[in-house]
Write a protein that holds these residues in place. Sequence first.
Motif, short mmCIF file in Angstrom:
data_model
loop_
_atom_site.label_atom_id
_atom_site.label_comp_id
_atom_site.label_asym_id
_atom_site.label_seq_id
_atom_site.Cartn_x
_atom_site.Cartn_y
_atom_site.Cartn_z
N ASN A 124 0.81 -1.10 -0.17
CA ASN A 124 -0.05 0.03 -0.04
C ASN A 124 0.86 1.15 -0.12
OD1 ASN A 124 -2.37 -1.46 -0.18
ND2 ASN A 124 -2.75 -1.15 1.97
N SER A 125 1.99 1.36 0.79
CA SER A 125 2.94 2.47 1.00
C SER A 125 3.52 2.44 -0.40
CB SER A 125 3.63 2.25 1.95
OG SER A 125 3.33 2.13 3.15
N GLN A 126 4.01 1.49 -1.00
CA GLN A 126 4.77 1.41 -2.37
C GLN A 126 3.75 2.11 -3.71
OE1 GLN A 126 7.17 -1.88 -3.50
NE2 GLN A 126 7.42 -2.37 -1.31
N LEU A 127 2.49 1.72 -3.43
CA LEU A 127 1.46 2.15 -4.41
C LEU A 127 1.07 3.49 -4.44
CD1 LEU A 127 -0.64 -1.22 -4.51
CD2 LEU A 127 0.51 -0.17 -6.31
N LYS A 128 1.11 4.07 -3.13
CA LYS A 128 1.00 5.44 -2.77
C LYS A 128 2.18 6.29 -3.01
CE LYS A 128 -3.18 4.98 -0.10
NZ LYS A 128 -3.90 5.11 1.16
N ALA A 129 3.40 5.90 -3.04
CA ALA A 129 4.49 6.63 -3.14
C ALA A 129 4.40 7.57 -4.23
CB ALA A 129 5.86 5.55 -3.13
N ALA A 130 4.99 8.81 -4.01
CA ALA A 130 4.86 9.75 -5.10
C ALA A 130 5.73 9.59 -6.35
CB ALA A 130 5.23 11.48 -4.56
N GLY A 131 6.79 8.89 -5.97
CA GLY A 131 7.90 8.76 -7.17
C GLY A 131 7.35 7.65 -8.13
N ASP A 132 6.52 6.76 -7.67
CA ASP A 132 6.04 5.64 -8.55
C ASP A 132 4.66 5.78 -8.95
OD1 ASP A 132 8.76 4.70 -8.46
OD2 ASP A 132 8.28 3.85 -6.37
N GLU A 133 3.84 4.85 -8.63
CA GLU A 133 2.33 4.70 -9.33
C GLU A 133 1.55 5.81 -8.52
OE1 GLU A 133 4.40 1.35 -10.39
OE2 GLU A 133 3.87 2.02 -8.11
N ASP A 134 1.57 6.14 -7.16
CA ASP A 134 0.90 7.18 -6.84
C ASP A 134 -0.76 7.19 -6.90
OD1 ASP A 134 0.37 9.66 -5.14
OD2 ASP A 134 1.19 10.88 -6.50
N ILE A 135 -1.16 5.98 -6.48
CA ILE A 135 -2.54 5.76 -6.87
C ILE A 135 -3.52 6.53 -6.06
CG2 ILE A 135 -1.97 3.30 -7.62
CD1 ILE A 135 -3.23 2.30 -4.82
N GLU A 136 -3.04 7.08 -4.94
CA GLU A 136 -3.90 7.81 -3.94
C GLU A 136 -4.16 9.21 -4.56
OE1 GLU A 136 -4.17 9.43 0.46
OE2 GLU A 136 -2.31 8.74 -0.03
#
Length: 497
Positions: A410-422
Motif C-alpha cells: 500500500n505504501s509503495q503504491l501510494k509513493a509519489a515517485g512511482d504509481e501514486d494511486i492515491e
Amino acid sequence: MGHTKTNQRWYNNTVRAFHRLNTLLDPYPQERYTSKTYEQIQEILNNHDDARAVKYKARLDEYTRLFIHMSFMFQPRHLRRASARLDVSFDQTYIGTPTTKGYSRRKLKNKVAEERQAGNMGTRSPGPVDAFAGWHVKDGPRTDYQRGEIDQTAPDSGTNKTYDWGWVANLAVRVDSEAPGSKRFPRLVVAATISIPNKEVAEEAVGLLRSAISLGMKPGVADADKQYWAGSLPTRLLEPALKTGFTPSTEYRVDQLGVKGGDHGALFVEGDAYCPSTPRSLLDASKDAQTGVIDIPTYKARIEGRKNFQLHVKQKADANGKTMLRCPALGLSPTVVCPLREMLAKAAKKARPLVEPETLDEEALDTICRKHSASFDLSEMRAPQQAFEFGSDEWDKFHDHARNGVESENSQLKAAGDEDIETAGRRRVRGVSAAQIMVTFLLVNHNIRKIAAFLSDKIKADAKTFPADTDSADTTRRRDRWANKYIGTTGNGDLRT
C-alpha cells in the motif's frame, strides 16, 4: 500547424476511446462535468439502477482481473511455482477523487429541504460533483453496510476521527505461509477492485479471493486484520471464503477471546474446538494475556499446553465447512489421557496431560465424549478457524509477515515517485469506473516493475556469490563484437576461427 493538428487529433481520439470503454464498464453512470445541487444528487440516487450496477461492476472487476493476471504471468515459471499454494493478505486503502466536496446520505434529506427553502429566496449553492463516492474513516473502526442499506458514515463535529471523501482500493497481495520473509518470489498484487467506502466490504474481500484463485494455483492462507474475519458475519465472508478454498488468518477482538459457544459438547475457543474438560486457565489464556493478567512467556506456555486438548481432525473440511473431529484421547496419537477411555489410558507409552475425573459429569456427556467422532460446521464458530494456532509462534511469524506485506505494498503504491494511486492528479477523470481503469494500469506497471527489480537483485546477488572467471571473460570491445558471415571477419578485422 500540421504538428499541432496531429497532436490534437491523437488526443481527441484517445479521449473518445477511453470514454467509449468507460461507458461499457461504468456501474454508476451520471453527468460529471458540473457541480450538483443536493436535490440533483438525490434525484441521481433515486434513479440509480441497482441491477444494472451489479452487472457492470462484475464486468469492471473482470477487466481488472484479466490485466492483473497478465502481469502475474510475466514472472518466470520458477517464481510463479516457488510455492505450491497461493497465500494472500488483503486490505483496503484510500484513493482520492478529482473533486473533494462530499455529502452525507444521512443528512441529504435535510439538505434538500434547506436548499428548496433557499431556492425560493434565490440562493442555491452547488454541492458535490460525484454522487457515488463516500467518506473513508482514516483512523477509526471501519463500518460495513450491506447492499440496500444507507451509509450513515459522515464527519461529525466533536469527534477526533479523520475523514476523506473518495473511494477505496481493495487489494490482495501474494505472501508466503510456508517460509515467511524468505523472499522466494516478488510480492505482487494478485487481485484488486475499487469500491465506495463502507459499502459491502466483506463482499469485496470475497471477490478478491475468487479473483486470486483464477491464477490457477491451489488456494492457501488468506490473512486480514480483525475488521474483516473477526468483524463480518460468517454468511457474508467466512462461508463464501471457505468455498473458495482459502483458510483464514486473523486477529480477534477482546470480546471474541476465550470460550465462545460450542457444539456436541466441545468448546469453541479462538477458531478451534477443545475438550470440555480443558483447564480454565488454558481456555482463558489469550484473554488473560491481552488484559495483562499473565505475561507473554506464560501465555506462550499455556497456548502450547492447550494444543493437547484440541480435538483431532478425522476428516478435513469440505467445501461447505463441515469437518469430522474426535476426542483428543482417541486415535493412534492421543494427546491427553481421559478416564472415559480406560484402555487407551493404560496403553499410553508416554506421559500425557490427564483429564481430571472430577471434571467429568457423566450425565452431561455429549457426542464428543460418547462417540468416536462428530461433525462440526466451521462457519458456526463465532471466531473463525485459522490456518495456524492462534497466538502460537508460527501464527505470530506469519501474521506479522502478511500484515507487513500488504501494508508495505500500500505504501509503495501510494509513493509519489512511482504509481501514486492515491493522488487524483494521476487520474484526471471522474467516476469510480474511470478511476479503476486507470488504477489497473498503475497496478500492472507496479507488478512488472517489482518483477524486474526482483530478477535484477537476483542477478546481482548471484554475481557476488559466483564471480565470473576473469581469465576466460571476453575482453573485446562491444563495438567489435560482431562478425561478417560473408567475408569471415570480425569487427576489428581479424579472421574468424
